[in-house]
Scaffold this active site. Structure first.
Site: not given
Ligand code: PLP
Length: 287
Positions: A102, A182, A207
């Site tokens: 780990h 999200e 994210l």
């Molecule tokens: N949220 C998550 C969990 C994601 O996996 C992604 C894209 O893969 C996004 C949001 C959207 O990010 P992006 O616009 O950079 O693709």
């Protein structure tokens, strides 16, 4: 034409491309990734994706596999070798290969870098823009560093399959306060009853999508009012529009949530307008 993948300095036939069994990405999901869209031979928002990659690596104290300019050359070479005009590339970086333990491996352990690319027929995505998609809501059950784009996507995989099993296409995570975080692989937006575009702040719980950032720029260019604030499932159900954004699908309309119809059940005009202006505003890098 056979597909070509890049693995640690070598361009290999896709079917022969492999990583070591003790790669920490495989053993611990100890890795990060990016996905970037390619449209008409142009890479969309490459700088923002590579900036986020750098941030993900920094947050996990992971070494960068390559400086930015050579990395861009490799990405473009992979796209060229796969003759991608419309499609994607995926890039994964892991903490490298080391005897399973780990603790971080010894300093100097080389990170693993893989890049794959594929052509994608744009037609099904266009069809989705016309019809919209159905989603389910699910309890948020991920760790609290979802701001880092790691390859540890098991909760996302499970809820996406749950959505499919329920006859929907995607799942939206909801935190313990009843607020939307999200979707399984995209950010969530609503257009409120008074026409304001609302999306959760990217400081916590989501994210920071690159597409999200660029859509904020697009909204500003179209003078669409925006509020970055949390919103509840009830607010989403009462919204004029709901849509999702990600690099693989800009502004995908949602027409039903948990079997309840959103507005009149048809994709809305704000998502369409944002999508229409998106490519004018996004950064475009020729392959
Ligand atoms: N949220 C998550 C969990 C994601 O996996 C992604 C894209 O893969 C996004 C949001 C959207 O990010 P992006 O616009 O950079 O693709």
């Amino acid at each position: 034409m056979s597909r070509i993948a890049y693995v640690n300095g070598r361009y290999l036939p896709h079917s022969d491309a492999a990583i070591h069994i003790e790669d920490r990405g495989f053993q611990f999901a100890d890795g990060v990734y990016e996905v970037c869209e390619v449209r008409d031979g142009l890479i969309i928002d490459l700088t923002r994706h590579l900036d986020r990659l750098d941030r993900s690596l920094r947050e996990l104290r992971m070494a960068s596999p390559m400086a930015r300019e050579p990395l861009k050359l490799v990405i473009r070479e992979v796209l060229r070798r796969n003759r991608v005009r419309n499609g994607l590339f995926y890039l994964q970086v892991t903490r490298g290969v080391a005897r399973r333990d780990h603790y971080f491996p010894a300093a100097g352990t080389l990170p693993t870098l893989t890049i794959t690319a594929k052509s994608v027929d744009p037609q099904p995505a266009r069809a989705r823009y016309e019809t919209g998609i159905k989603v389910i809501t699910v309890p948020e059950n991920r760790w609290d560093r979802v701001d880092i784009k790691t390859v540890g996507l098991l909760p996302n995989v499970l809820v996406k399959q749950q959505a499919k099993d329920a006859g929907a296409q995607d799942a939206i995570f909801v935190d313990t306060a009843g607020k939307v975080t999200e979707a399984a692989s995209s950010n969530v937006w609503i257009v409120s009853a008074d026409g304001v575009l609302v999306t959760r702040p990217a400081e916590h719980g989501i994210l920071r999508g690159v597409t999200r950032t660029t859509v904020l720029d697009v909204a500003a260019s179209l003078s669409v009012p925006v509020e970055e604030r949390e919103f509840t499932v009830e607010e989403m159900l009462a919204a004029r529009e709901v849509f999702l954004t990600s690099a693989t699908g800009s502004c995908v309309p949602v027409v039903a949530v948990d079997g309840r119809t959103i507005a009149n059940g048809h994709p809305g005009s704000v998502a369409a307008a944002l999508r229409g202006a998106f490519l004018h505003i996004a950064e475009k890098t020729p392959i």
